[in-house]
Design a protein around this motif. Structure first.
Motif, PDB file in Angstrom:
ATOM      1  N   THR A 313       0.825  -1.208   0.000  1.00 31.48           N
ATOM      2  CA  THR A 313       0.000   0.000   0.000  1.00 31.48           C
ATOM      3  C   THR A 313       0.859   1.259   0.000  1.00 31.48           C
ATOM      4  O   THR A 313       0.478   2.273  -0.561  1.00 31.48           O
ATOM      5  N   GLN A 314       2.020   1.143   0.637  1.00 28.74           N
ATOM      6  CA  GLN A 314       2.880   2.323   0.724  1.00 28.74           C
ATOM      7  C   GLN A 314       3.825   2.450  -0.459  1.00 28.74           C
ATOM      8  O   GLN A 314       4.295   3.533  -0.780  1.00 28.74           O
ATOM      9  N   ILE A 315       4.110   1.336  -1.074  1.00 28.66           N
ATOM     10  CA  ILE A 315       4.972   1.371  -2.256  1.00 28.66           C
ATOM     11  C   ILE A 315       4.218   1.956  -3.438  1.00 28.66           C
ATOM     12  O   ILE A 315       4.783   2.596  -4.312  1.00 28.66           O
ATOM     13  N   CYS A 316       2.903   1.744  -3.437  1.00 28.18           N
ATOM     14  CA  CYS A 316       2.100   2.252  -4.541  1.00 28.18           C
ATOM     15  C   CYS A 316       2.153   3.780  -4.601  1.00 28.18           C
ATOM     16  O   CYS A 316       2.309   4.451  -3.597  1.00 28.18           O
ATOM     17  N   ASN A 317       1.993   4.268  -5.798  1.00 23.98           N
ATOM     18  CA  ASN A 317       1.947   5.711  -6.012  1.00 23.98           C
ATOM     19  C   ASN A 317       0.810   5.999  -6.982  1.00 23.98           C
ATOM     20  O   ASN A 317       0.907   5.634  -8.142  1.00 23.98           O
ATOM     21  N   PRO A 318      -0.258   6.622  -6.558  1.00 22.26           N
ATOM     22  CA  PRO A 318      -0.541   7.106  -5.200  1.00 22.26           C
ATOM     23  C   PRO A 318      -0.697   5.960  -4.207  1.00 22.26           C
ATOM     24  O   PRO A 318      -1.079   4.878  -4.597  1.00 22.26           O
ATOM     25  N   SER A 319      -0.403   6.267  -2.948  1.00 20.73           N
ATOM     26  CA  SER A 319      -0.456   5.216  -1.929  1.00 20.73           C
ATOM     27  C   SER A 319      -1.884   4.698  -1.788  1.00 20.73           C
ATOM     28  O   SER A 319      -2.849   5.443  -1.921  1.00 20.73           O
ATOM     29  N   LEU A 320      -1.955   3.411  -1.522  1.00 21.94           N
ATOM     30  CA  LEU A 320      -3.215   2.682  -1.647  1.00 21.94           C
ATOM     31  C   LEU A 320      -4.065   2.659  -0.375  1.00 21.94           C
ATOM     32  O   LEU A 320      -3.617   2.216   0.679  1.00 21.94           O
ATOM     33  N   THR A 321      -5.283   3.134  -0.504  1.00 25.35           N
ATOM     34  CA  THR A 321      -6.253   2.936   0.577  1.00 25.35           C
ATOM     35  C   THR A 321      -6.559   1.451   0.631  1.00 25.35           C
ATOM     36  O   THR A 321      -6.724   0.815  -0.399  1.00 25.35           O
ATOM     37  N   ALA A 322      -6.609   0.887   1.843  1.00 20.65           N
ATOM     38  CA  ALA A 322      -6.832  -0.555   1.912  1.00 20.65           C
ATOM     39  C   ALA A 322      -7.634  -0.960   3.129  1.00 20.65           C
ATOM     40  O   ALA A 322      -7.640  -0.272   4.155  1.00 20.65           O
ATOM     41  N   LEU A 323      -8.301  -2.072   2.975  1.00 22.37           N
ATOM     42  CA  LEU A 323      -8.973  -2.687   4.108  1.00 22.37           C
ATOM     43  C   LEU A 323      -7.919  -3.469   4.872  1.00 22.37           C
ATOM     44  O   LEU A 323      -7.273  -4.359   4.325  1.00 22.37           O
ATOM     45  N   ASP A 324      -7.728  -3.090   6.123  1.00 25.52           N
ATOM     46  CA  ASP A 324      -6.751  -3.804   6.946  1.00 25.52           C
ATOM     47  C   ASP A 324      -7.465  -4.994   7.579  1.00 25.52           C
ATOM     48  O   ASP A 324      -8.300  -4.817   8.451  1.00 25.52           O
ATOM     49  N   ASN A 325      -7.119  -6.185   7.127  1.00 26.46           N
ATOM     50  CA  ASN A 325      -7.784  -7.347   7.727  1.00 26.46           C
ATOM     51  C   ASN A 325      -6.981  -7.888   8.904  1.00 26.46           C
ATOM     52  O   ASN A 325      -7.140  -9.022   9.313  1.00 26.46           O
ATOM     53  N   MET A 326      -6.134  -7.050   9.435  1.00 28.24           N
ATOM     54  CA  MET A 326      -5.473  -7.348  10.707  1.00 28.24           C
ATOM     55  C   MET A 326      -4.696  -8.643  10.683  1.00 28.24           C
ATOM     56  O   MET A 326      -4.907  -9.518  11.520  1.00 28.24           O
ATOM     57  N   SER A 327      -3.809  -8.746   9.722  1.00 25.24           N
ATOM     58  CA  SER A 327      -3.133 -10.030   9.598  1.00 25.24           C
ATOM     59  C   SER A 327      -2.195 -10.283  10.780  1.00 25.24           C
ATOM     60  O   SER A 327      -1.931 -11.428  11.122  1.00 25.24           O
ATOM     61  N   MET A 328      -1.718  -9.214  11.422  1.00 20.58           N
ATOM     62  CA  MET A 328      -0.903  -9.433  12.604  1.00 20.58           C
ATOM     63  C   MET A 328      -1.743  -9.975  13.757  1.00 20.58           C
ATOM     64  O   MET A 328      -1.327 -10.897  14.460  1.00 20.58           O
ATOM     65  N   ASP A 329      -2.943  -9.406  13.917  1.00 16.67           N
ATOM     66  CA  ASP A 329      -3.858  -9.947  14.925  1.00 16.67           C
ATOM     67  C   ASP A 329      -4.172 -11.407  14.618  1.00 16.67           C
ATOM     68  O   ASP A 329      -4.236 -12.252  15.506  1.00 16.67           O
ATOM     69  N   MET A 330      -4.356 -11.656  13.353  1.00 19.58           N
ATOM     70  CA  MET A 330      -4.664 -13.023  12.920  1.00 19.58           C
ATOM     71  C   MET A 330      -3.523 -13.961  13.318  1.00 19.58           C
ATOM     72  O   MET A 330      -3.752 -15.012  13.924  1.00 19.58           O
ATOM     73  N   SER A 331      -2.304 -13.552  13.007  1.00 19.09           N
ATOM     74  CA  SER A 331      -1.151 -14.395  13.342  1.00 19.09           C
ATOM     75  C   SER A 331      -1.052 -14.592  14.848  1.00 19.09           C
ATOM     76  O   SER A 331      -0.790 -15.704  15.322  1.00 19.09           O
ATOM     77  N   ALA A 332      -1.268 -13.523  15.576  1.00 17.27           N
ATOM     78  CA  ALA A 332      -1.191 -13.619  17.031  1.00 17.27           C
ATOM     79  C   ALA A 332      -2.244 -14.586  17.549  1.00 17.27           C
ATOM     80  O   ALA A 332      -1.969 -15.427  18.412  1.00 17.27           O
ATOM     81  N   ALA A 333      -3.429 -14.488  16.985  1.00 18.82           N
ATOM     82  CA  ALA A 333      -4.504 -15.380  17.420  1.00 18.82           C
ATOM     83  C   ALA A 333      -4.165 -16.826  17.071  1.00 18.82           C
ATOM     84  O   ALA A 333      -4.408 -17.745  17.864  1.00 18.82           O
ATOM     85  N   VAL A 334      -3.591 -17.027  15.899  1.00 16.57           N
ATOM     86  CA  VAL A 334      -3.191 -18.379  15.489  1.00 16.57           C
ATOM     87  C   VAL A 334      -2.228 -18.959  16.517  1.00 16.57           C
ATOM     88  O   VAL A 334      -2.424 -20.061  17.029  1.00 16.57           O
ATOM     89  N   VAL A 335      -1.197 -18.180  16.834  1.00 17.76           N
ATOM     90  CA  VAL A 335      -0.199 -18.656  17.783  1.00 17.76           C
ATOM     91  C   VAL A 335      -0.819 -18.905  19.154  1.00 17.76           C
ATOM     92  O   VAL A 335      -0.619 -19.955  19.761  1.00 17.76           O
ATOM     93  N   ASN A 336      -1.595 -17.945  19.632  1.00 18.88           N
ATOM     94  CA  ASN A 336      -2.176 -18.089  20.965  1.00 18.88           C
ATOM     95  C   ASN A 336      -3.086 -19.307  21.056  1.00 18.88           C
ATOM     96  O   ASN A 336      -3.006 -20.077  22.011  1.00 18.88           O
ATOM     97  N   ASN A 337      -3.927 -19.464  20.073  1.00 17.99           N
ATOM     98  CA  ASN A 337      -4.828 -20.615  20.102  1.00 17.99           C
ATOM     99  C   ASN A 337      -4.042 -21.917  20.013  1.00 17.99           C
ATOM    100  O   ASN A 337      -4.336 -22.881  20.709  1.00 17.99           O
ATOM    101  N   LEU A 338      -3.034 -21.902  19.163  1.00 19.92           N
ATOM    102  CA  LEU A 338      -2.222 -23.101  18.990  1.00 19.92           C
ATOM    103  C   LEU A 338      -1.575 -23.511  20.308  1.00 19.92           C
ATOM    104  O   LEU A 338      -1.668 -24.660  20.745  1.00 19.92           O
ATOM    105  N   ILE A 339      -0.954 -22.545  20.945  1.00 24.84           N
ATOM    106  CA  ILE A 339      -0.273 -22.838  22.201  1.00 24.84           C
ATOM    107  C   ILE A 339      -1.277 -23.269  23.266  1.00 24.84           C
ATOM    108  O   ILE A 339      -1.052 -24.220  24.005  1.00 24.84           O
TER     109      ILE A 339
END
Lengths: 363, 363
Positions: A313-339
């Motif tokens: 999104t930031q590399i794009c010119n003009p910079s890209l408006t985007a839906l943040d699907n919270m992939s970091m939250d997703m990863s954190a949830a994956v790890v937490n649930n897994l553990i």
DNA sequence: TTGTAGGCGTTATCAT
DNA sequence: ATGATAACGCCTACAA
């Protein structure tokens, strides 16, 4: 060349095995040596293998002097216990399998970086397998994970939400916890964390509506459950804000230039379109390129929204408006649930994560 | 919840272990079961474990009828042999460790995708570990690879070219082949494939010189051997084409915006610069953003070149001219050398790969 | 062609 | 506190 060396080593080891003193000698001279065993360390330290094992596992039932002696030997000969043998007796490989379609997908790369690090801190290793979009390959990977006796598996992406995979899990991996990132399968050992892309895309439509955009289209790459959810959200939004019952869905998969070409073709046929929502940031980047090649100004003539909110999104010119699907939250949830599951704690079988729009220059 | 189920399984298995007929029953009713052993399959098939083993390993010395019977049992009970146990007896884990600083670096993500797939086809699994830039963490990972008894290791990136890592390899991993992608260590079991970035960047300078650029700077992120080679090439080029003995090297590491800021600061101080070579595509993308924010037109006022030729070059607007350091060739060479060494063939210890410029819109 | 027995490198159980 | 012995699940001589 490498093997030739090895023969020397094997010879050296054979020699070593019967003379304690030789150990020192070989080591001092820096000759490469095969991995030592707990028995060899025991012999050198003048104790039994069980004692060494106790030291290794921090058992309190070891005299301090003995422990010290054993630790010195371990250190001196760079001994480290074989996780393979440990896994066999402990019935746990301390490995987690991670399946993903392609590590080149940016938010997946981010996720495995995060997940792997967290699991590593918990003493787990990650068996990473990229499967592509091929169903057979995915089944094969699941079989391999079974053979490797992984303690758990993570499936990255909704595209794993397939009946054939459900069957394979029942068949091969019914006893270990399986976490699906952005997907779910109705199985006792499967846990899902799903991004609420439906409402996310609905909000995207609202944003474009409020910006005064008249005619929208949704551009998707592959027909995955995740994209179906996005499309459903788009349809609902078009219904709600535009009273349009036949929302425009365009398919543009393939490599960057291929996707460019498809967007280009579509825009040529539909010059009145003034708002585009793309299923993925990189696809949106291809779209931006197509629009630019057609001399269509963004966001003046056409607004563009991506999904994932990756670095793209930031590399794009003009910079890209985007839906943040919270992939970091997703990863954190994956790890937490897994553990949590691995520790035998109770875990929600299926949960949803909010998403939100990050506005930049393309809207 | 998961564990409760498990107790049932264990109970079921205990029950099963002593009655062959029970196997069928449990399986038909679809109860989850612990992984079977070769002995259990043998008992069901009415043969010995060695016969099952022979079938598993395609030994020719098995009567066809027996083989068929055994295969049926294997299939029926979804039996698959434990690679852990196999690894123990065979003294080979059939695993390869892959260390990389960060999977988010695009060309590394590409590489692991490729390497993992090729190795998978050869029956190997990949233990992927992201180490970050921390030296201690890297040493820890090497220790883990030793404990896991991997058959080989791949270190991705010149930043592994460190004395501490050399020592750790001597200490822990002196008996397995180690391939360094874009780096080398003088050790009997280490093989290196190095991208010729020196001449690549030299060519970049030449290109900018021929475009009539007057004043160049090289912008690097981290102080790695690879970047040092690039800088050396830059210096040589500046000497050769510009007769300049004190080439301008700027350090701009950190996240995207941080890098932007640093480039911005530099350009403010040096308004006469009209050519920039960046050590990495993504860094160049940050640079492009900085230039754009400063209303500096690319390539009219300033030419920009990136390195790696990743997909980022196409996402950039204007699209980024880049030095292609042939990361696919690099990955292919890594895999080929790895397989060759594992098969005991003779392999070049250290080799170099040509790089070439792919011109796009920023020059 | 098939089975028996021993071993791979650990840990766990039981003695001492 | 320490040691002997038996697993863990598989492969591979060697024997039959």
């Amino acid at each position: 060349m490498f093997l030739d060396n090895n023969y020397d080593i094997i010879f050296a080891i054979e020699f070593i095995k019967f003379t304690c003193l030789e150990y020192e000698f070989k080591c001092e001279t820096g000759i490469m040596m095969q991995n030592m065993t707990i028995y060899e360390i025991a012999k050198i330290a003048g104790v039994s293998a069980s004692t060494v094992s106790r030291v290794l596992n921090n058992s309190p039932n070891v005299k301090e002097a003995t422990r010290k002696l054993v630790l010195e030997c371990i250190d001196k000969y760079h001994y480290s216990p074989s996780e393979t043998a440990r896994g066999l007796i402990k019935q746990s490989s301390k490995m987690v399998g991670i399946l993903l379609p392609d590590a080149r997908i940016m938010h997946h790369a981010e996720s495995i970086t995060f997940i792997q690090r967290e699991l590593s801190a918990m003493g787990y290793c990650c068996l990473v397998m990229t499967t592509g979009r091929d169903e057979q390959e995915r089944l094969r990977c699941l079989e391999i994970l079974n053979q490797r006796r992984v303690d758990a598996a993570v499936l990255m992406g909704s595209s794993f939400q397939l009946d054939s995979i459900k069957n394979a899990i029942e068949k091969y991996l019914s006893q270990i916890p399986i976490i699906i990132a952005n997907g779910y399968l109705e199985l006792p050992n499967v846990y899902g964390i799903i991004s609420d892309e439906y409402n996310g895309v609905l909000e995207c439509v609202r944003l474009l509506f409020e910006k005064g955009r008249k005619k929208l289209a949704f551009i998707a790459d592959y027909d995955t459950p995740s994209n179906q959810r996005k499309i459903a959200g788009f349809s609902a939004g078009m219904e709600k804000y535009y009273r349009e019952h036949t929302p425009l869905i365009i398919w543009a998969n393939g490599e960057f230039h291929e996707a460019c070409r498809k967007v280009s073709e579509f825009m040529q046929k539909s010059p009145n379109i003034d708002g585009l929502i793309f299923a993925e940031d990189q696809l949106a980047a291809a779209g931006l390129r197509a629009l630019r090649d057609m001399q269509i100004s963004v966001p003046d003539q056409v607004s563009v929204i991506g999904i994932n909110n990756s670095i793209i999104t930031q590399i794009c010119n003009p910079s890209l408006t985007a839906l943040d699907n919270m992939s970091m939250d997703m990863s954190a949830a994956v790890v937490n649930n897994l553990i949590a599951v691995l520790q035998g704690r109770c875990v929600v079988k299926k949960m949803s994560l909010y998403s939100r729009i990050v506005e930049r220059e393309t809207t």
